[in-house]
Design a protein around this motif. Structure first.
Motif: not given
Length: 340
Positions: A266-276, A301-304, A317-329
């Motif tokens: 799904f992430v691979g599909d969305l990357c193609l959809l939005y040209g990420a 494997q599924r992403f590629f 680049h694909v990175r994992l982020m902690e939610h933390g305070q980011h939504g508040v910011i």
């Protein structure tokens, strides 16, 4: 200090600079008292912060009242920016994933809020990714190509499946809120076709959110138990996750494996959809809990696995982020930009 301004005037200016920012999801509500005086790395400074378990409170109003009640008595706030899943319809924030209805009027009247702005929760998280450092994230797929300016995809499973796109620009970036989680579930192998067939038995439409979310993980587990001709043992997503991490239940292990594979596709599909080209940030409440499984799963494997577009995705680049305070910011930053 503000030169040439009296002490009482400085206090007034400080009060004017402060406001509430809230990031409200189906499981947690994160509340912050923020100041519009940036610290140089983000649009606001978070002065006080607390995370609440939504199930422990009768309403968002009660959560905000508790937070405000713990502030210094000299602090008065009459503005609030709320990032929430769902959308505004009249007086209400509408979202089936929230544990209670949210009344905008009730918040205003109960807390004396004069300005209350509402923005999509993943729109806020996407906005906040501009202020992330590498230390705030974990590499899931590290491309050999250097990062480039371009659309940035932010998505992640939690109580629901959120997604937004950050579009770089001047004087500031634009954030596109999406409902990508409602796209029809697309199986990538025979096992997933069987799962889709099972999920479609009691619903006319099966979305990716029906598989890639907390409730979705439970859906996968139940489907796999049925396909394995065994009764389900677990009734909560957290139980499935724990059993999979402990490798104590084969259906739970397979459910989490299918979850990660579908997510990669799904992430691979969305990357193609939005040209990420600007990269992907994976967020939400589930993925940090299963980080080690995710990193060794079929996600990559599924992403590629996108045919002739593999070469494009190898630059992302694909990175994992902690939610933390980011939504508040992010909620606070969008409010200050006048886009809420």
């Amino acid at each position: 200090m503000v030169e040439g301004v009296s002490h009482s005037a400085r206090e007034f200016l400080a009060q004017e600079a402060m406001f509430l920012a809230a990031d409200v999801g189906g499981t947690h509500a994160r509340i912050g008292l923020v100041s519009r005086e940036p610290d140089g790395t983000r649009p606001v400074t978070v002065l006080q912060y607390h995370r609440y378990a939504c199930a422990d409170w009768p309403s968002l109003t009660a959560v905000l009242q508790d937070f405000v009640g713990q502030l210094d008595r000299s602090v008065h706030v009459d503005r609030c920016a709320v990032a929430s899943a769902g959308y505004v319809l009249g007086d209400a924030i509408v979202n089936d994933n929230l544990p209670w209805p949210v009344s905008i009027r009730d918040i205003r009247d109960s807390l004396g809020i004069e300005q209350l702005a509402v923005v999509n929760d993943f729109e806020a998280v996407a906005y906040a990714t501009q202020f992330l450092s590498h230390a705030d994230t974990t590499a899931v797929i590290e491309s050999e190509a250097p990062p480039v300016a371009g659309p940035v995809l932010v998505m992640g499973p939690g109580t629901g499946l959120g997604s937004a796109v950050l579009l770089p620009g001047q004087p500031h970036a634009t954030v596109l809120a999406t409902e990508a989680g409602q796209i029809a579930l697309a199986p990538g192998n025979e096992r997933e076709i069987e799962i889709l067939r099972y999920l479609a038995r009691d619903r006319a439409y099966v979305s990716f959110e029906h598989a890639l979310s907390g409730p979705g993980l439970l859906n996968l587990y139940r489907a796999l138990c049925a396909l394995r001709h065994q009764p389900p043992v677990f009734t909560q997503p957290a139980q499935v996750t724990q059993a999979a991490l402990e490798r104590s239940d084969d259906a739970a292990v397979e459910a989490l494996d299918v979850f990660c594979g579908l997510l990669g596709s799904f992430v691979g599909d969305l990357c193609l959809l939005y040209g990420a080209r600007g990269g992907v940030f994976l967020a939400g409440g589930i993925l940090p809990q299963i980080r080690d499984v995710l990193l060794t799963s079929s996600f990559r494997q599924r992403f590629f696995n996108k045919g002739v577009m593999r070469a494009f995705l190898q630059q992302v680049h694909v990175r994992l982020m902690e939610h933390g305070q980011h939504g508040v910011i992010g909620a606070a930053g969008l409010y200050l930009d006048g886009r809420t």
